[in-house]
Write a protein that holds these residues in place. Sequence first.
Motif, short mmCIF file in Angstrom:
data_model
loop_
_atom_site.label_atom_id
_atom_site.label_comp_id
_atom_site.label_asym_id
_atom_site.label_seq_id
_atom_site.Cartn_x
_atom_site.Cartn_y
_atom_site.Cartn_z
N PHE A 1 0.89 -1.22 -0.01
CA PHE A 1 0.05 0.08 -0.02
C PHE A 1 0.84 1.29 0.02
O PHE A 1 2.02 1.11 0.84
N PRO A 2 0.34 2.15 -0.72
CA PRO A 2 1.51 3.42 -0.93
C PRO A 2 1.60 4.07 0.51
O PRO A 2 2.85 4.80 0.67
N GLY A 3 0.75 3.95 1.49
CA GLY A 3 0.98 4.52 2.66
C GLY A 3 1.47 3.82 3.79
O GLY A 3 1.28 4.23 4.83
N GLY A 4 2.12 2.69 3.33
CA GLY A 4 2.67 1.69 4.37
C GLY A 4 1.70 0.78 4.75
O GLY A 4 0.81 0.57 4.06
N CYS A 5 1.75 0.19 5.88
CA CYS A 5 0.96 -0.79 6.35
C CYS A 5 -0.53 -0.23 6.87
O CYS A 5 -0.56 0.63 7.51
N PHE A 6 -1.24 -0.67 5.89
CA PHE A 6 -2.77 -0.23 6.07
C PHE A 6 -3.17 -0.50 7.50
O PHE A 6 -4.06 0.46 8.06
N PHE A 7 -3.20 -1.40 8.12
CA PHE A 7 -3.78 -1.71 9.34
C PHE A 7 -3.07 -1.21 10.78
O PHE A 7 -3.88 -1.03 11.56
N SER A 8 -1.77 -0.81 10.37
CA SER A 8 -1.09 -0.16 11.43
C SER A 8 -1.61 1.26 11.47
O SER A 8 -1.93 1.83 12.75
N ALA A 9 -1.85 2.06 10.43
CA ALA A 9 -2.40 3.14 10.09
C ALA A 9 -3.89 3.27 10.75
O ALA A 9 -4.21 4.08 11.40
N ALA A 10 -4.69 2.34 10.19
CA ALA A 10 -6.24 2.21 10.50
C ALA A 10 -6.52 2.05 11.99
O ALA A 10 -7.30 2.50 12.53
N SER A 11 -5.60 1.07 12.71
CA SER A 11 -5.55 0.71 14.21
C SER A 11 -5.49 2.02 14.72
O SER A 11 -6.30 2.42 16.02
N LEU A 12 -4.46 3.04 14.46
CA LEU A 12 -4.37 4.19 15.13
C LEU A 12 -5.42 5.19 15.03
O LEU A 12 -5.95 6.28 15.86
N GLN B 1 -14.62 -3.65 12.99
CA GLN B 1 -13.95 -4.56 12.03
C GLN B 1 -12.47 -4.79 12.09
O GLN B 1 -11.88 -5.72 12.25
N ILE B 2 -12.00 -3.42 12.32
CA ILE B 2 -10.46 -3.72 12.64
C ILE B 2 -9.81 -4.24 13.76
O ILE B 2 -9.10 -4.93 13.83
N VAL B 3 -10.67 -4.19 14.85
CA VAL B 3 -10.53 -4.71 16.23
C VAL B 3 -10.44 -6.42 15.66
O VAL B 3 -9.56 -7.14 16.24
N GLU B 4 -11.58 -6.70 15.14
CA GLU B 4 -11.59 -8.03 15.17
C GLU B 4 -10.40 -8.76 14.41
O GLU B 4 -9.91 -9.67 14.58
N LEU B 5 -10.10 -8.06 13.12
CA LEU B 5 -8.97 -8.36 12.33
C LEU B 5 -7.51 -8.52 13.14
O LEU B 5 -6.61 -9.35 12.75
N MET B 6 -7.08 -7.41 13.81
CA MET B 6 -6.20 -7.38 14.41
C MET B 6 -6.01 -8.29 15.66
O MET B 6 -4.96 -8.69 15.77
N LYS B 7 -7.00 -8.65 16.29
CA LYS B 7 -7.24 -9.87 17.53
C LYS B 7 -6.67 -11.02 16.34
O LYS B 7 -6.00 -11.81 17.10
N LYS B 8 -7.37 -11.39 15.14
CA LYS B 8 -6.98 -12.49 14.42
C LYS B 8 -5.47 -12.56 14.02
O LYS B 8 -4.96 -13.84 14.19
N TRP B 9 -5.14 -11.44 13.91
CA TRP B 9 -3.58 -11.63 13.62
C TRP B 9 -2.80 -11.65 14.79
O TRP B 9 -1.65 -12.52 14.74
N LEU B 10 -3.01 -11.20 15.87
CA LEU B 10 -2.32 -11.53 17.05
C LEU B 10 -2.42 -12.64 17.42
O LEU B 10 -1.51 -13.49 17.84
N SER B 11 -3.73 -13.51 17.34
CA SER B 11 -3.94 -14.59 17.52
C SER B 11 -3.03 -15.67 16.92
O SER B 11 -2.63 -16.80 17.28
N GLY B 12 -2.94 -15.17 15.60
CA GLY B 12 -2.17 -16.02 14.78
C GLY B 12 -0.70 -16.17 14.98
O GLY B 12 0.05 -17.16 14.87
N LEU B 13 -0.24 -14.98 15.41
CA LEU B 13 1.19 -15.15 15.73
C LEU B 13 1.40 -15.88 17.17
O LEU B 13 2.32 -16.78 17.24
N GLU B 14 0.59 -15.85 18.13
CA GLU B 14 0.58 -16.51 19.17
C GLU B 14 0.51 -18.02 19.17
O GLU B 14 1.14 -18.79 19.75
N HIS B 15 -0.47 -18.42 18.22
CA HIS B 15 -0.92 -19.74 17.71
C HIS B 15 0.49 -20.30 17.23
O HIS B 15 0.82 -21.50 17.64
N ALA B 16 1.23 -19.68 16.53
CA ALA B 16 2.40 -20.11 15.85
C ALA B 16 3.46 -20.45 16.98
O ALA B 16 3.96 -21.39 16.91
N ALA B 17 3.66 -19.56 17.68
CA ALA B 17 4.61 -19.59 18.84
C ALA B 17 4.28 -20.52 19.81
O ALA B 17 5.13 -21.37 20.11
N ARG B 18 3.02 -20.91 20.03
CA ARG B 18 2.56 -21.85 20.91
C ARG B 18 2.75 -23.19 20.34
O ARG B 18 3.34 -24.24 21.08
#
Length: 227
Positions: free
Chosen positions: A125-136, A148-165
């Motif tokens: 995306f020309p403005g950098g990470c879309f979700f970093s900007a949208a979250s702020l 919608q943004i909250v749900e998607l960011m929770k899924k992303w964090l959950s994916g990182l945690e799941h891979a680590a677990r």
Amino acid sequence: MKTNQQRTRASGRPQQSSGSARKALLRLPRGLKTRRAILRKAVNLASLEGLEGLTIGKLASVLGISKSGLFAHFGSKEDLQCAVVDTAREIFVERVVRPAYEFRGLKRLRALCENWLLYGEGKVFPGGCFFSAASLEFDDRPGRVRDQIVELMKKWLSGLEHAAREAQLAGEIRKEADVRQLAFEIQALAMGANWSSRLFRDPNAYRLVRGAILQRIDQATESMPLR
């Protein structure tokens, strides 16, 4: 009981509306006749100017089409914003998440991090990470877009945690390591890379954060003691 004439009038109203929508679609320039093409333009615009700066009128002006052409696809500004967020999600999954799911455990965690860094550094995306900007932008704005943004960011964090677990269960990450904390720190560092890259125009931001994330993962593995 309605007369045949009344039924004809009643049934004719939606048909006229559908006809107007079809005519509006026909007025779209070649190459912009699909919802997907319109949304891809909208995502790029929103990444630069924010979701709140994205309106049907502004998008219509950028695309060089009438507002009625866009109203055939989106009924309101909020509908447009939600559709843009979902389009950004599809692109993110395609570039970052799906390729990493060829692996498991520690390899998946590393791939998720590397794919995210390449996605941000490569300006998907020309403005950098879309979700970093949208979250702020939407952290204190209640409504459908924020939800919608909250749900998607929770899924992303959950994916990182799941891979680590998963890596932890496979003996690749120390048993005493807090995988939820690890996922949180990885995301915080990643958002820091986008922030530094955009605000300071720092060409080294992603390189510095890549090193920090890899070091943090190494600290959680059996090969390096926790500090």
